[in-house]
Motif scaffolding. Sequence first.
Motif, mmCIF file in Angstrom:
data_model
loop_
_atom_site.group_PDB
_atom_site.id
_atom_site.type_symbol
_atom_site.label_atom_id
_atom_site.label_comp_id
_atom_site.label_asym_id
_atom_site.label_seq_id
_atom_site.Cartn_x
_atom_site.Cartn_y
_atom_site.Cartn_z
ATOM 1 N N VAL A 45 -25.411 44.241 14.636
ATOM 2 C CA VAL A 45 -24.648 43.542 15.450
ATOM 3 C C VAL A 45 -25.640 42.235 16.067
ATOM 4 O O VAL A 45 -25.189 41.072 15.585
ATOM 5 N N PHE A 46 -26.764 42.526 16.598
ATOM 6 C CA PHE A 46 -27.494 41.547 17.275
ATOM 7 C C PHE A 46 -28.486 40.817 16.339
ATOM 8 O O PHE A 46 -28.774 39.588 16.476
ATOM 9 N N TYR A 206 -21.032 43.345 19.932
ATOM 10 C CA TYR A 206 -20.298 44.234 19.264
ATOM 11 C C TYR A 206 -18.656 43.978 19.727
ATOM 12 O O TYR A 206 -17.667 44.599 19.240
ATOM 13 N N ALA A 207 -18.518 43.178 21.063
ATOM 14 C CA ALA A 207 -17.189 43.333 21.483
ATOM 15 C C ALA A 207 -16.292 42.363 20.862
ATOM 16 O O ALA A 207 -16.679 41.353 20.139
ATOM 17 N N ALA A 208 -14.950 42.586 20.688
ATOM 18 C CA ALA A 208 -13.824 41.785 19.972
ATOM 19 C C ALA A 208 -12.758 41.933 20.447
ATOM 20 O O ALA A 208 -11.680 41.140 20.378
ATOM 21 N N ALA A 209 -12.537 42.103 22.052
ATOM 22 C CA ALA A 209 -11.302 41.903 22.859
ATOM 23 C C ALA A 209 -10.881 40.431 22.784
ATOM 24 O O ALA A 209 -11.655 39.521 22.814
ATOM 25 N N GLY A 210 -9.609 40.339 22.598
ATOM 26 C CA GLY A 210 -9.138 38.858 22.741
ATOM 27 C C GLY A 210 -9.410 38.033 23.727
ATOM 28 O O GLY A 210 -9.899 36.927 23.603
ATOM 29 N N ARG A 225 -15.544 36.186 13.315
ATOM 30 C CA ARG A 225 -15.313 37.527 13.330
ATOM 31 C C ARG A 225 -15.752 38.276 11.957
ATOM 32 O O ARG A 225 -15.802 37.665 10.908
ATOM 33 N N ARG A 226 -16.346 39.519 12.077
ATOM 34 C CA ARG A 226 -16.451 40.386 10.973
ATOM 35 C C ARG A 226 -16.414 41.809 11.112
ATOM 36 O O ARG A 226 -16.115 42.118 12.536
ATOM 37 N N ARG A 233 -13.645 47.859 14.210
ATOM 38 C CA ARG A 233 -12.701 47.128 13.332
ATOM 39 C C ARG A 233 -13.339 45.886 13.442
ATOM 40 O O ARG A 233 -13.550 45.272 12.074
ATOM 41 N N GLU A 234 -13.841 45.270 14.367
ATOM 42 C CA GLU A 234 -14.353 43.557 14.309
ATOM 43 C C GLU A 234 -15.544 43.644 15.509
ATOM 44 O O GLU A 234 -15.655 44.562 16.241
#
Length: 243
Positions: A45-46, A206-210, A225-226, A233-234
Amino acid sequence: MADPDVSVDHAPSPLQWREGDMPYSSQFGDHFYCQTDGRLECGYVFLDGNGLPERWGAGGMFRIGELGFGTGLNFCETWRQWRLWRAAHPDRAGHLHMTSFELFPMAAAEIDRALSRWPEIDRERQALAAHWPDRREGRITLSLSDDVTLTVVCGRAEQDVPAWEHQADAWFLDGFAPSKNPDMWSLSLMQAVFDHTADGGSFATYAAAGFVRRNLQAAGFAVNRRPGFAGKREMLFGRKGVT
């Protein structure tokens, strides 16, 4: 949240231990790192999300900003990767300076315990624990080698990031989950992160919240996004000044 008039050093510890040496925050109801493998998640991630270690090739000072120092895992893994990269490129000069913003800094023994599950970072863990001060308030700055510096700003990121005097080349956005700690993902804080990012600088999380994605975009980042780590998921990553 702790009373802002009470020093961080004397705030009640929110730390619990689960499954042996797995640190858990009762304050936020969340683990400090991925239960699958926090060290590998850091790399995926980082580091990879910020294009590291490849971007270290430019030389000079490379600054990383981080929201949430936690156990120091991201720092130790980044330092390990930096050390390996420098060994492979002895002709490349450079200095790594990581600045992390943390409300509840752990004690040295807690850091040591939390990171002991990864032999890959034994060297970094032992050095960090040995240099970590007993009093953990204000600003901690550690020169851990001739080319690595760590600064931990102890307090509320919402106040301390806007007052930071530097700009980061890369950001590790690693607060507790947005659903558990939304203040660490607010538009105002994401704007401060953007304002303290060098042109062409990056972030990864790591976060993907809208609402996190929308706040990062509203602040000015180009957001991508990946697939996330370990089947998530993302994840999000992006740059400043790149369309």
